[in-house]
Every structure is written in structure tokens, then in C-alpha cells.
Design a protein around this motif. Structure first.
Motif, PDB file in Angstrom:
ATOM      1  N   ALA A  36      -7.836   1.463  -5.938  1.00  0.00           N
ATOM      2  CA  ALA A  36      -6.377   1.090  -5.568  1.00  0.00           C
ATOM      3  C   ALA A  36      -6.056   1.419  -4.301  1.00  0.00           C
ATOM      4  CB  ALA A  36      -5.375   1.170  -6.391  1.00  0.00           C
ATOM      5  N   VAL A  37      -6.133   2.561  -4.501  1.00  0.00           N
ATOM      6  CA  VAL A  37      -5.522   3.207  -3.079  1.00  0.00           C
ATOM      7  C   VAL A  37      -6.185   2.381  -1.700  1.00  0.00           C
ATOM      8  CG1 VAL A  37      -5.318   5.457  -2.543  1.00  0.00           C
ATOM      9  CG2 VAL A  37      -4.637   5.139  -4.430  1.00  0.00           C
ATOM     10  N   PRO A  38      -7.014   2.302  -1.669  1.00  0.00           N
ATOM     11  CA  PRO A  38      -7.834   1.853  -0.057  1.00  0.00           C
ATOM     12  C   PRO A  38      -7.093   0.479  -0.332  1.00  0.00           C
ATOM     13  CG  PRO A  38      -9.987   2.956  -1.694  1.00  0.00           C
ATOM     14  CD  PRO A  38      -8.778   3.091  -2.618  1.00  0.00           C
ATOM     15  N   ALA A  39      -7.171   0.024  -1.853  1.00  0.00           N
ATOM     16  CA  ALA A  39      -6.368  -1.347  -1.382  1.00  0.00           C
ATOM     17  C   ALA A  39      -5.438  -1.859  -0.752  1.00  0.00           C
ATOM     18  CB  ALA A  39      -6.700  -2.370  -2.263  1.00  0.00           C
ATOM     19  N   VAL A  40      -4.383  -0.392  -1.358  1.00  0.00           N
ATOM     20  CA  VAL A  40      -2.868  -0.216  -0.639  1.00  0.00           C
ATOM     21  C   VAL A  40      -2.854  -0.105   1.188  1.00  0.00           C
ATOM     22  CG1 VAL A  40      -1.151   1.314  -0.513  1.00  0.00           C
ATOM     23  CG2 VAL A  40      -1.772   0.038  -2.802  1.00  0.00           C
ATOM     24  N   GLY A  41      -3.566   0.643   1.007  1.00  0.00           N
ATOM     25  CA  GLY A  41      -3.990   1.112   2.592  1.00  0.00           C
ATOM     26  C   GLY A  41      -4.151  -0.546   3.745  1.00  0.00           C
ATOM     27  N   TRP A  42      -5.485  -0.560   3.235  1.00  0.00           N
ATOM     28  CA  TRP A  42      -5.847  -2.021   3.644  1.00  0.00           C
ATOM     29  C   TRP A  42      -4.716  -3.341   4.182  1.00  0.00           C
ATOM     30  CZ3 TRP A  42      -7.193  -7.044   3.010  1.00  0.00           C
ATOM     31  CH2 TRP A  42      -7.666  -7.788   4.400  1.00  0.00           C
ATOM     32  N   ILE A  43      -4.418  -3.288   2.460  1.00  0.00           N
ATOM     33  CA  ILE A  43      -3.085  -4.433   2.937  1.00  0.00           C
ATOM     34  C   ILE A  43      -1.983  -3.889   3.270  1.00  0.00           C
ATOM     35  CG2 ILE A  43      -2.130  -5.822   1.604  1.00  0.00           C
ATOM     36  CD1 ILE A  43      -3.110  -5.584  -0.449  1.00  0.00           C
TER      37      ILE A  43
ATOM     38  N   ILE B 207      -1.921   3.552  11.909  1.00  0.00           N
ATOM     39  CA  ILE B 207      -1.468   4.844  10.408  1.00  0.00           C
ATOM     40  C   ILE B 207      -0.549   4.577   9.897  1.00  0.00           C
ATOM     41  CG2 ILE B 207       0.193   6.584  11.665  1.00  0.00           C
ATOM     42  CD1 ILE B 207      -1.189   6.701  14.557  1.00  0.00           C
ATOM     43  N   VAL B 208       0.295   3.643   9.695  1.00  0.00           N
ATOM     44  CA  VAL B 208       0.929   2.751   9.332  1.00  0.00           C
ATOM     45  C   VAL B 208      -0.262   2.872   7.724  1.00  0.00           C
ATOM     46  CG1 VAL B 208       2.190   0.765   7.957  1.00  0.00           C
ATOM     47  CG2 VAL B 208       2.510   1.409  10.337  1.00  0.00           C
ATOM     48  N   GLY B 209      -1.424   2.487   7.772  1.00  0.00           N
ATOM     49  CA  GLY B 209      -2.530   2.346   6.775  1.00  0.00           C
ATOM     50  C   GLY B 209      -2.722   3.407   6.254  1.00  0.00           C
ATOM     51  N   LEU B 210      -3.129   4.295   6.770  1.00  0.00           N
ATOM     52  CA  LEU B 210      -3.105   5.979   6.089  1.00  0.00           C
ATOM     53  C   LEU B 210      -2.242   6.470   4.896  1.00  0.00           C
ATOM     54  CD1 LEU B 210      -5.385   7.167   9.251  1.00  0.00           C
ATOM     55  CD2 LEU B 210      -6.132   5.871   7.140  1.00  0.00           C
ATOM     56  N   LEU B 211      -1.033   6.481   6.321  1.00  0.00           N
ATOM     57  CA  LEU B 211       0.137   6.173   5.298  1.00  0.00           C
ATOM     58  C   LEU B 211       0.242   6.557   4.387  1.00  0.00           C
ATOM     59  CD1 LEU B 211       2.404   7.511   8.245  1.00  0.00           C
ATOM     60  CD2 LEU B 211       1.019   8.710   7.151  1.00  0.00           C
ATOM     61  N   ALA B 212       0.161   5.033   4.091  1.00  0.00           N
ATOM     62  CA  ALA B 212       0.768   4.327   2.564  1.00  0.00           C
ATOM     63  C   ALA B 212      -0.458   4.576   1.468  1.00  0.00           C
ATOM     64  CB  ALA B 212       0.163   2.709   2.783  1.00  0.00           C
TER      65      ALA B 212
ATOM     66  N   ALA C 129      -2.418   6.868   1.851  1.00  0.00           N
ATOM     67  CA  ALA C 129      -1.919   8.106   1.132  1.00  0.00           C
ATOM     68  C   ALA C 129      -0.670   8.757   0.177  1.00  0.00           C
ATOM     69  CB  ALA C 129      -1.528   9.407   1.956  1.00  0.00           C
ATOM     70  N   LEU C 130       0.092   7.769   0.309  1.00  0.00           N
ATOM     71  CA  LEU C 130       1.310   7.747  -0.841  1.00  0.00           C
ATOM     72  C   LEU C 130       1.322   6.936  -1.859  1.00  0.00           C
ATOM     73  CD1 LEU C 130       4.128   6.480   1.871  1.00  0.00           C
ATOM     74  CD2 LEU C 130       3.861   9.009   0.921  1.00  0.00           C
ATOM     75  N   ALA C 131       0.260   5.997  -1.400  1.00  0.00           N
ATOM     76  CA  ALA C 131      -0.730   5.640  -3.455  1.00  0.00           C
ATOM     77  C   ALA C 131      -1.034   7.211  -4.112  1.00  0.00           C
ATOM     78  CB  ALA C 131      -1.057   4.292  -2.901  1.00  0.00           C
ATOM     79  N   GLY C 132      -2.165   7.413  -2.913  1.00  0.00           N
ATOM     80  CA  GLY C 132      -2.718   8.678  -4.243  1.00  0.00           C
ATOM     81  C   GLY C 132      -1.744   9.838  -4.715  1.00  0.00           C
ATOM     82  N   VAL C 133      -0.675   9.770  -3.803  1.00  0.00           N
ATOM     83  CA  VAL C 133       0.388  10.916  -4.401  1.00  0.00           C
ATOM     84  C   VAL C 133       0.950  10.362  -5.619  1.00  0.00           C
ATOM     85  CG1 VAL C 133       2.335  12.674  -3.983  1.00  0.00           C
ATOM     86  CG2 VAL C 133       0.123  12.103  -1.751  1.00  0.00           C
ATOM     87  N   PHE C 134       0.884   9.194  -5.338  1.00  0.00           N
ATOM     88  CA  PHE C 134       1.491   8.730  -6.725  1.00  0.00           C
ATOM     89  C   PHE C 134       1.313   8.499  -8.150  1.00  0.00           C
ATOM     90  CE2 PHE C 134       2.729   5.111  -9.431  1.00  0.00           C
ATOM     91  CZ  PHE C 134       4.023   4.950  -8.678  1.00  0.00           C
TER      92      PHE C 134
END
Length: 202
Positions: free
Chosen positions: A37-44, A152-157, A159-164
Motif C-alpha cells: 500500500a505505501v509504495p502504491a500511494v507514492g506511485w499514484i 518528490i511529491v510521491g516520495l513524501l506521500a 513517507a506520510l503513508a508509512g508514518v500513518f
């Protein structure tokens, strides 16, 4: 990662409690979310941001035109209403000059614009971006720059998903530990008064 250690609670153990199994399931869910899920959130997020930025870049190229400006003279100070259409970093590398250029409709224009020091002498030419009416504007964003911003936006997204995910796992585990202590306190309260006495529990 602490989530992986929770899976170890699945091992066969006669002392395994219900809360231990729940913690194992929570840990497994966290591992799956981290892996998928975390990589998918970043990619999307990166893909959608890149598509939006590329549309904006295309619109900028359609609304703006690149022309060649010729320096008439060096301007000692910015003229009234002068606005350097570059970023703050670019402003430090440019000088205000009076230049002449041609608007998209063929009308000659003259005004104070920003030029690099190597192109700021009278007679020098330099590229200038204008809008459809011929007014100087900021150069449009390059497609590769837009793509870098999307990454950069994808990486931040991600990272935030992983923190959540990790924060949610910690909250659940904390509640499970709290429940274990409550059960232990109740068991101790029931056995404590007779603890150590002869014939306790009879």
C-alpha cells in the motif's frame, strides 16, 4: 521494523493469549501495507501530480511565446513598475536593461526587462518569454522539472503513508498491552488476598 517482530507471536506456544494473536495479525497487516500500500500511494500520488503538472506546462507553452530581445541600453535602476519575471535566485544573476522585442502579433515593444550579465551590453540579444499580448513573463516550467517535482511529491506521500501505518500499529499495540495489564491486575486482585496462605484457594 517492530511490526515484523509481532509476527513472531504466531509461533506455537501454550501460553499464547488472544491479545498475542491480535498483535500478530496487526503486525502482519502492517508488513503487507508497508510492502504494497505505501509504495502504491507514492506511485499514484506521483503519477497524478505529474499528469497535472504536465498539463500546466503544456498550457503555459500554449499561452506564452519565446522571442529574441535586443538590449538598447543598460538601465541604471528599475523603471517604475519594473518586475523581474524570474525567481529570487535568478534575480541575483540578472540586471535590468532596456530592450526591444517583437510581440506575437508583430508589434515592436520596448521596456525594462531582466538580462544575464553576459547579455546586458547594448546590442546583445537574449531569449525572452512573453504572453500573447507581448508582456514579459516567467519562462514556463520545463517538463523534466515538473517530473522531478512529481517524484518528490510521491516520495513524501509514501513517507506520510508509512508514518500513518506505523502510528496506527503502535496505537493498537498500546491498547493491547493496556488490556493485558488490566487482566493481570484483575487476576492478581482475585488471587492476592490468599497468596502464600496455607490451603489457599480451598
Amino acid at each position: 521494523m517492530r511490526a515484523a517482530t509481532g509476527v513472531w507471536r504466531w509461533r506455537r506456544n501454550p501460553l499464547c493469549r488472544t491479545t498475542d494473536l491480535i498483535e500478530a495479525w496487526v503486525a502482519l497487516t502492517a508488513v503487507v501495507l508497508f510492502a504494497c500500500a505505501v509504495p502504491a500511494v507514492g506511485w499514484i500520488s506521483a503519477a497524478r501530480t505529474d499528469a497535472s503538472l504536465q498539463r500546466a506546462v503544456q498550457a503555459q507553452y500554449e499561452q506564452q511565446r519565446e522571442t529574441t530581445a535586443r538590449v538598447v541600453r543598460v538601465s541604471g535602476a528599475p523603471a517604475p513598475g519594473f518586475r523581474n519575471p524570474e525567481s529570487a535566485g535568478e534575480q541575483q544573476l540578472r540586471r535590468p536593461v532596456v530592450a526591444r522585442w517583437t510581440a506575437p502579433d508583430g508589434t515592436p515593444r520596448t521596456g525594462t526587462v531582466a538580462a544575464r550579465p553576459e547579455s546586458a551590453d547594448p546590442g546583445d540579444t537574449f531569449p525572452l518569454w512573453t504572453d500573447r499580448s507581448g508582456r514579459p513573463v516567467t519562462a514556463p516550467m520545463r517538463p523534466d522539472t515538473a517530473h522531478a517535482h512529481a517524484v518528490i511529491v510521491g516520495l513524501l506521500a509514501a513517507a506520510l503513508a508509512g508514518v500513518f501505518v506505523e502510528a496506527a500499529r503502535r496505537v493498537v499495540v498500546r491498547r493491547l498491552v493496556h488490556r493485558r495489564y488490566e487482566r493481570l491486575d484483575r487476576a492478581w486482585a482475585e488471587a492476592g488476598p490468599d497468596w502464600g496462605r496455607t490451603g489457599a484457594g480451598s
